[in-house]
Design an enzyme around this catalytic site. Structure first.
Site, PDB file in Angstrom:
ATOM      1  N   HIS A 283       0.867  -1.185   0.000  1.00 55.98           N
ATOM      2  CA  HIS A 283       0.000   0.000   0.000  1.00 55.98           C
ATOM      3  C   HIS A 283       0.908   1.242   0.000  1.00 55.98           C
ATOM      4  O   HIS A 283       2.033   1.189   0.516  1.00 55.98           O
ATOM      5  CB  HIS A 283      -0.837  -0.053   1.277  1.00 55.98           C
ATOM      6  CG  HIS A 283      -1.899   0.980   1.402  1.00 55.98           C
ATOM      7  ND1 HIS A 283      -1.642   2.279   1.790  1.00 55.98           N
ATOM      8  CD2 HIS A 283      -3.237   0.917   1.201  1.00 55.98           C
ATOM      9  CE1 HIS A 283      -2.781   2.956   1.834  1.00 55.98           C
ATOM     10  NE2 HIS A 283      -3.764   2.158   1.474  1.00 55.98           N
TER      11      HIS A 283
ATOM     12  N   ASP B  49       2.664  -4.634   7.766  1.00 59.19           N
ATOM     13  CA  ASP B  49       1.459  -3.805   7.647  1.00 59.19           C
ATOM     14  C   ASP B  49       0.253  -4.741   7.793  1.00 59.19           C
ATOM     15  O   ASP B  49      -0.076  -5.499   6.884  1.00 59.19           O
ATOM     16  CB  ASP B  49       1.483  -3.116   6.273  1.00 59.19           C
ATOM     17  CG  ASP B  49       0.173  -2.443   5.921  1.00 59.19           C
ATOM     18  OD1 ASP B  49      -0.823  -2.601   6.658  1.00 59.19           O
ATOM     19  OD2 ASP B  49       0.140  -1.764   4.876  1.00 59.19           O
TER      20      ASP B  49
HETATM   21  N1  PMP Z   1      -2.172  -0.710   4.452  1.00 58.04           N
HETATM   22  C1  PMP Z   1      -3.178  -1.410   3.921  1.00 58.04           C
HETATM   23  C2  PMP Z   1      -2.934  -2.803   3.453  1.00 58.04           C
HETATM   24  C3  PMP Z   1      -4.434  -0.822   3.798  1.00 58.04           C
HETATM   25  O1  PMP Z   1      -5.442  -1.514   3.258  1.00 58.04           O
HETATM   26  C4  PMP Z   1      -4.631   0.504   4.256  1.00 58.04           C
HETATM   27  C5  PMP Z   1      -5.978   1.183   4.112  1.00 58.04           C
HETATM   28  N2  PMP Z   1      -6.519   1.109   2.828  1.00 58.04           N
HETATM   29  C6  PMP Z   1      -3.560   1.168   4.811  1.00 58.04           C
HETATM   30  C7  PMP Z   1      -2.335   0.539   4.905  1.00 58.04           C
HETATM   31  C8  PMP Z   1      -3.677   2.561   5.327  1.00 58.04           C
HETATM   32  O2  PMP Z   1      -4.566   2.605   6.402  1.00 58.04           O
HETATM   33  P1  PMP Z   1      -4.983   4.002   7.007  1.00 58.04           P
HETATM   34  O3  PMP Z   1      -5.623   4.776   5.897  1.00 58.04           O
HETATM   35  O4  PMP Z   1      -5.941   3.655   8.100  1.00 58.04           O
HETATM   36  O5  PMP Z   1      -3.736   4.636   7.502  1.00 58.04           O
END
Ligand code: PMP
Length: 415
Positions: free
Chosen positions: A130, A207
């Site tokens: 991500h 993550d």
């Molecule tokens: N990592 C992954 C795998 C995610 O799915 C997400 C949210 N889409 C995030 C990180 C980021 O999360 P946040 O927006 O709550 O910081």
């Protein structure tokens, strides 16, 4: 030994705690399939937060008066509860509250990365990271003069572990890998990746934004050095996330944010820091949110995380089967099985993902369309955007029918 499947969830009973799911749009009942972005919040979590505001609200850090004492205890104990939820035996000494997974990634990339990384060092990521991890490490590595390498994703949407063994080397200083891909649904072999990193004396950051909400996670069994997740994807509130870190590593790091609540002693010339986790929680923290997130952990444990996982796998398999019967539709990620989580990303020939999501919305089916914060992965898949349906504890197999009808409708209109 028997290997009984855990019970299916009692979806109607679960749904009764979510009034939002009763909403209708133009007379059609909402079908909420955007859970990988944010899950809905059940009454026990909303009640815990509203009780907190009605009865306890005050700033923390152990003020002298009753309310501040009570708020401080509730806030501190929430750390222990979330640590317990992910198997961290050090309790609050290993669990920092942040704003979200993104902030947890940034905290370690800045506090650890800018101190430890330098020319000749490598940060190893996966091609399915991500942006929260990818952009953060890319930028911090650039500032530190370090390099970034990526573990390839194979044609089935799994990590190429032979490539992982090549890429993780003695030059690796940090491995940062996503536990469950928010685009492909792949459940990565994180213990194996962490072991590889450790064999080369590198640290490992996992993550867990999509993993902690959907399956039992034990950070100590994984042996992750750092592990991040967000409250709003696990039936908890927005505005709070968690960073797990091994006690000695967190104790050794300097703070990422400075301000009130995180110091031991301040003079006009210098400052020293309080204990973990407070030294990483500058300013007024998300107190009501911490209370709500602890209630979400209780709520999920009452359901049972093994049963949550089994339910997600069932729904993903049903959606995969139903969607793969549609002409012109491509599904990304592994086939249903133990290494696929409860989300399905897809594209349709001659129909843009945004049009798919828009037609779904006409049917009151909420899905997401776009790059899901994985642009480089979409480049390797050869598509600019995909549509994504993702499931949670309150979704039933029956809700896949309106999804399929809406997608068929889009095909009839555009293809
Ligand atoms: N990592 C992954 C795998 C995610 O799915 C997400 C949210 N889409 C995030 C990180 C980021 O999360 P946040 O927006 O709550 O910081």
């Amino acid at each position: 030994m028997s290997h009984q499947r855990p019970d299916a969830l009692d979806v109607p009973a679960i749904r009764s705690a979510y009034p939002i799911l009763e909403r209708t749009f133009d007379g059609t009942q909402l079908v909420y399939l955007d859970n990988a972005a944010t899950t809905q919040t059940p009454d026990p979590v909303v009640d815990a937060m509203s009780d907190y505001y009605r009865e306890t609200n005050a700033n923390v850090h152990r003020g002298i008066h009753h309310l501040s004492q009570e708020a401080s205890i509730a806030y501190e104990e929430a750390h222990d509860r979330l640590a317990e939820f992910v198997g961290a035996s050090g309790g609050r000494r290993e669990l920092v509250f942040t704003k979200n997974t993104t902030e947890s990634e940034n905290m370690i990339a800045h506090a650890w990365g800018l101190r430890e990384l330098g020319p000749g060092d490598e940060v190893v990521l996966t091609q399915m990271e991500h942006h929260a991890s990818l952009v953060t490490w890319q930028q911090v590595a650039m500032r530190a003069g370090a390099d970034v390498k990526y573990i390839r994703v194979d044609d089935d949407g799994r990590l190429d572990m032979d490539h992982a063994r090549e890429v993780i080397s003695d030059d690796t200083a940090m491995l940062s890998a996503v536990h469950v891909s928010n685009t492909l649904g792949t459940v990565n072999p994180v213990s194996e990746l962490v072991d590889l990193a450790h064999e080369h004396d590198a640290l490992a950051f996992i993550d867990g934004a999509q993993a902690v909400p959907t399956r039992p996670v034990d950070v100590e069994a994984i042996d992750a050095d750092f592990y991040a997740f967000s409250g709003h994807k696990m039936a908890g509130p927005t505005g709070i996330g968690c960073l797990y870190g091994k006690e000695d590593l967190l104790a050794d790091l300097d703070p990422y944010l400075y301000g009130g609540g995180m110091i031991r002693k301040v003079t006009y010339d210098e400052s020293s820091w309080g204990e973990v986790p407070w030294k990483f929680e500058a300013g007024t923290p998300p107190i009501a949110e911490a209370v709500g997130l602890a209630a979400a952990a209780d709520y999920l444990d009452d359901i049972g995380m093994e049963r949550v996982r089994a339910h997600e796998e069932r729904l993903a398999a049903a959606a995969y089967d139903a969607l793969s019967g549609i002409d012109g539709l491509t599904i990304y990620g592994p086939e249903p099985g133990p290494d696929r989580a409860g989300l399905v990303s897809f594209s349709m020939e001659n129909v843009h993902a945004h049009d798919l999501a828009s037609i779904c919305n006409d049917h009151a089916v909420a899905i997401r369309a776009g790059d899901h914060c994985t642009q480089p992965l979409h480049d390797t898949l050869g598509v600019s955007a995909t549509a994504r349906a993702s499931f949670y504890v309150y979704n039933s197999v029956d809700e896949i029918d309106p999804l399929v009808e809406a997608v068929e409708d889009a095909r009839a209109l555009f293809a």
